[in-house]
Design an enzyme around this catalytic site. Structure first.
Site, PDB file in Angstrom:
ATOM      1  N   PHE A   1       0.858  -1.184   0.000  1.00 11.11           N
ATOM      2  CA  PHE A   1       0.000   0.000   0.000  1.00 11.11           C
ATOM      3  C   PHE A   1       0.901   1.244   0.000  1.00 11.11           C
ATOM      4  O   PHE A   1       1.901   1.273   0.720  1.00 11.11           O
ATOM      5  CB  PHE A   1      -0.902  -0.033   1.234  1.00 11.11           C
ATOM      6  CG  PHE A   1      -1.967   1.013   1.210  1.00 11.11           C
ATOM      7  CD1 PHE A   1      -3.094   0.867   0.422  1.00 11.11           C
ATOM      8  CD2 PHE A   1      -1.833   2.167   1.966  1.00 11.11           C
ATOM      9  CE1 PHE A   1      -4.072   1.846   0.380  1.00 11.11           C
ATOM     10  CE2 PHE A   1      -2.812   3.153   1.937  1.00 11.11           C
ATOM     11  CZ  PHE A   1      -3.940   2.989   1.152  1.00 11.11           C
TER      12      PHE A   1
ATOM     13  N   ASP B   1       1.248  -5.864   8.034  1.00  9.21           N
ATOM     14  CA  ASP B   1       0.077  -4.993   7.932  1.00  9.21           C
ATOM     15  C   ASP B   1      -1.131  -5.903   7.685  1.00  9.21           C
ATOM     16  O   ASP B   1      -1.184  -6.617   6.673  1.00  9.21           O
ATOM     17  CB  ASP B   1       0.303  -4.015   6.759  1.00  9.21           C
ATOM     18  CG  ASP B   1      -0.838  -3.030   6.584  1.00  9.21           C
ATOM     19  OD1 ASP B   1      -1.973  -3.343   6.971  1.00  9.21           O
ATOM     20  OD2 ASP B   1      -0.586  -1.939   6.025  1.00  9.21           O
TER      21      ASP B   1
ATOM     22  N   ARG C   1     -12.249  -4.062  -7.824  1.00 10.20           N
ATOM     23  CA  ARG C   1     -12.014  -4.814  -6.590  1.00 10.20           C
ATOM     24  C   ARG C   1     -13.350  -5.142  -5.957  1.00 10.20           C
ATOM     25  O   ARG C   1     -14.170  -4.248  -5.716  1.00 10.20           O
ATOM     26  CB  ARG C   1     -11.227  -3.895  -5.650  1.00 10.20           C
ATOM     27  CG  ARG C   1     -10.114  -4.528  -4.927  1.00 10.20           C
ATOM     28  CD  ARG C   1      -9.277  -3.548  -4.143  1.00 10.20           C
ATOM     29  NE  ARG C   1      -9.988  -2.518  -3.384  1.00 10.20           N
ATOM     30  CZ  ARG C   1      -9.501  -1.952  -2.278  1.00 10.20           C
ATOM     31  NH1 ARG C   1      -8.347  -2.327  -1.791  1.00 10.20           N
ATOM     32  NH2 ARG C   1     -10.172  -0.991  -1.656  1.00 10.20           N
TER      33      ARG C   1
ATOM     34  N   TYR D   1     -11.517   0.063  10.318  1.00  8.48           N
ATOM     35  CA  TYR D   1     -12.719   0.406   9.535  1.00  8.48           C
ATOM     36  C   TYR D   1     -13.024  -0.532   8.374  1.00  8.48           C
ATOM     37  O   TYR D   1     -13.984  -0.316   7.649  1.00  8.48           O
ATOM     38  CB  TYR D   1     -12.624   1.848   9.011  1.00  8.48           C
ATOM     39  CG  TYR D   1     -11.314   2.190   8.333  1.00  8.48           C
ATOM     40  CD1 TYR D   1     -11.037   1.757   7.051  1.00  8.48           C
ATOM     41  CD2 TYR D   1     -10.359   2.951   8.990  1.00  8.48           C
ATOM     42  CE1 TYR D   1      -9.837   2.066   6.440  1.00  8.48           C
ATOM     43  CE2 TYR D   1      -9.151   3.278   8.385  1.00  8.48           C
ATOM     44  CZ  TYR D   1      -8.892   2.830   7.120  1.00  8.48           C
ATOM     45  OH  TYR D   1      -7.702   3.136   6.523  1.00  8.48           O
ATOM     46  N   LYS D   2     -12.201  -1.563   8.151  1.00  7.98           N
ATOM     47  CA  LYS D   2     -12.479  -2.466   7.024  1.00  7.98           C
ATOM     48  C   LYS D   2     -13.303  -3.653   7.542  1.00  7.98           C
ATOM     49  O   LYS D   2     -14.466  -3.494   7.876  1.00  7.98           O
ATOM     50  CB  LYS D   2     -11.177  -2.902   6.371  1.00  7.98           C
ATOM     51  CG  LYS D   2     -10.387  -1.742   5.776  1.00  7.98           C
ATOM     52  CD  LYS D   2      -9.121  -2.252   5.110  1.00  7.98           C
ATOM     53  CE  LYS D   2      -8.187  -1.124   4.693  1.00  7.98           C
ATOM     54  NZ  LYS D   2      -8.661  -0.353   3.556  1.00  7.98           N
TER      55      LYS D   2
HETATM   56  C1  LIG Z   1      -2.850  -2.195   3.433  1.00  6.03           C
HETATM   57  C2  LIG Z   1      -3.119  -0.832   3.986  1.00  6.03           C
HETATM   58  N1  LIG Z   1      -2.213  -0.275   4.808  1.00  6.03           N
HETATM   59  C3  LIG Z   1      -2.394   0.950   5.311  1.00  6.03           C
HETATM   60  C4  LIG Z   1      -3.508   1.691   5.008  1.00  6.03           C
HETATM   61  C5  LIG Z   1      -3.624   3.091   5.539  1.00  6.03           C
HETATM   62  O1  LIG Z   1      -4.470   3.169   6.608  1.00  6.03           O
HETATM   63  P1  LIG Z   1      -4.776   4.563   7.312  1.00  6.03           P
HETATM   64  O2  LIG Z   1      -5.271   5.477   6.250  1.00  6.03           O
HETATM   65  O3  LIG Z   1      -5.837   4.240   8.297  1.00  6.03           O
HETATM   66  O4  LIG Z   1      -3.539   5.048   7.942  1.00  6.03           O
HETATM   67  C6  LIG Z   1      -4.499   1.145   4.185  1.00  6.03           C
HETATM   68  C7  LIG Z   1      -5.715   1.904   3.865  1.00  6.03           C
HETATM   69  O5  LIG Z   1      -6.564   1.518   3.132  1.00  6.03           O
HETATM   70  C8  LIG Z   1      -4.275  -0.144   3.650  1.00  6.03           C
HETATM   71  O6  LIG Z   1      -5.157  -0.704   2.814  1.00  6.03           O
END
Ligand SMILES: Cc1ncc(COP(=O)(O)O)c(C=O)c1O
Length: 412
Positions: free
Chosen positions: A128, A197, A371, A222-223
């Protein structure tokens, strides 16, 4: 199997599914097929009342006393313990705090500091974007070098200069799940620490952080945990690191004696040292209530339902979607798949918009990915068939090429 037959089969699968009634723990709009729980989880039915209580009774009536009387102060640990049970960690190894990005920063710095003398951080090349940016920033601050690698080729990138390896358990774009146990073992064999992660796995897959020997982990509220927009995230640190880890963000709530208001930082013992500032109580209590949706369920049960949904989708995709210009990106093997299926399509953005106009919500990821997230607590097998039918109809009618999709929305 034609789609009418598939619908009968899906109805049968839903009827036989021991988790089918868990959907009743959520408030979803009638008629909507929601396949974006991997971005923003659905609203748990208990959450509005919990938030109402937090606002009106706790904040409104008890005001500042709530930090004690309603146990707000310990909520990051209390809710962290509930998440710990979903990801195979001990109750005292997880705390809710900050965002995933901020927790990743803390975890990467803490992990790198535990391996002094090693100057390379290894990170998944397709991670990400925030994870990539943060790794680069940590490397810059600590004078390290970042090596971006393909996790499938992790072995060749490990040597005695590597301090930390940072990976996502499930790739946000392709939906590929990585072998946490094997990779963590290889990382440890090289003398490095593993930081995972869990944004796209916690709450949908069986995650065994302690059994895999994971050092640090972070993830979103939140997911698949359904904590609501901007819900606080969590950080996990294995107990063996608690005495020696040092967070780079030593806030007062992570101090050993926060109310002594001392001028010098001394970390709280244990995972509390990963706390930084005041927790967002309304969001945290929303997340706590949302986690109630997992009550009485085991993660293998949840995973079985997730696999059943994605397997049905993949079977139908091969039969009905490939001929319409879609290419399946997500691995077919169960062990290699998260709870989403990603499809490549040249008009992916238009496909997602046209689908939403038909009441099927998925999302688009640059440059050409559709997705579809199959949140196992509330997506039904019949939703899978409905989604496939609309995907076919969208492309057959050319709705994906409608000019109204030329200008993209801010959030895709
Ligand atoms: C794999 C992954 N890591 C990190 C994040 C970032 O999360 P945040 O915006 O809550 O810091 C996301 C957000 O969708 C994500 O999908």
């Amino acid at each position: 199997m034609d789609l009418t037959e598939a619908l009968h089969r899906a109805e049968q699968l839903d009827a036989e599914d021991p988790l089918a009634r868990v959907r009743e723990r959520f408030s979803l709009p009638d008629g909507l097929v929601y396949l974006d729980g991997n971005s923003l989880g659905a609203l748990g039915s208990s959450v509005p009342a919990a938030v109402g209580d937090a606002v009106q009774r706790q904040w409104g009536q008890s005001l500042v006393a709530s930090w004690n009387t309603h146990d707000w102060w310990d909520a990051p640990r209390r809710v962290g313990a509930r998440i710990a049970r979903l990801v195979g960690a001990a109750d005292d190894e997880v705390v809710v705090a900050d965002s995933t990005s901020v927790n990743l920063f803390k975890a990467l710095v803490a992990a790198a500091r535990l391996r002094p003398g090693r100057a390379t951080m290894v990170i998944e090349a397709g991670n990400f974007p925030a994870d990539l940016y943060i790794a680069d920033s940590v490397a810059d601050l600590l004078g390290l070098t970042v090596r971006r690698v393909d996790p499938l080729d992790i072995g060749s990138s490990l040597d005695d200069d590597v301090c930390v390896v940072s990976l996502s358990h499930v790739d946000y774009r392709t939906g590929r799940a990585y072998d946490m146990a094997a990779i963590t073992r290889a990382v440890h064999d090289a003398g490095a620490l593993a930081v995972w992660d869990l944004a796209h796995s916690a709450g949908a897959l069986v995650v065994e952080l302690d059994d895999c020997g994971v050092d640090f982990a972070v993830g979103c509220g939140y997911k698949y945990l359904n904590g609501g927009p901007g819900a606080p995230a969590y950080a996990m640190a294995a107990r063996r690191h608690h005495a020696t880890m040092r967070s780079p963000l030593p806030g007062w709530t992570g101090h050993a004696r926060p109310f002594a208001m001392e001028g010098t930082y001394e970390p709280a013992p244990g995972i509390d040292a990963m706390r930084c500032g005041t927790p967002p109580m309304l969001s945290l209590l929303a997340l706590e209530s949302a986690l109630g949706a997992f009550d009485g369920l085991t993660m293998p049960q949840v995973r079985a339902r997730s696999l059943s949904l994605t397997t049905l989708f993949l079977d139908l995709a091969e039969e009905h979607l490939v001929a319409h210009g879609f290419e399946v990106v997500t691995p077919r093997r169960d062990a290699e798949r998260g709870s989403q299926v990603s499809l490549n399509h040249p008009d992916a953005y238009g496909v997602v918009q046209a689908l939403a106009a038909r009441g099927v919500v998925a999302d688009f990821r640059h440059p050409d990915i559709v997705r579809l997230g199959f949140a196992p607590l509330y997506v039904r097998h019949t939703d899978v068939v409905t989604a496939v039918r609309h995907l076919v109809e969208v492309v057959e009618a050319g709705e994906d090429r409608d000019e109204q999709w030329v200008v993209r929305a801010t959030v895709t």
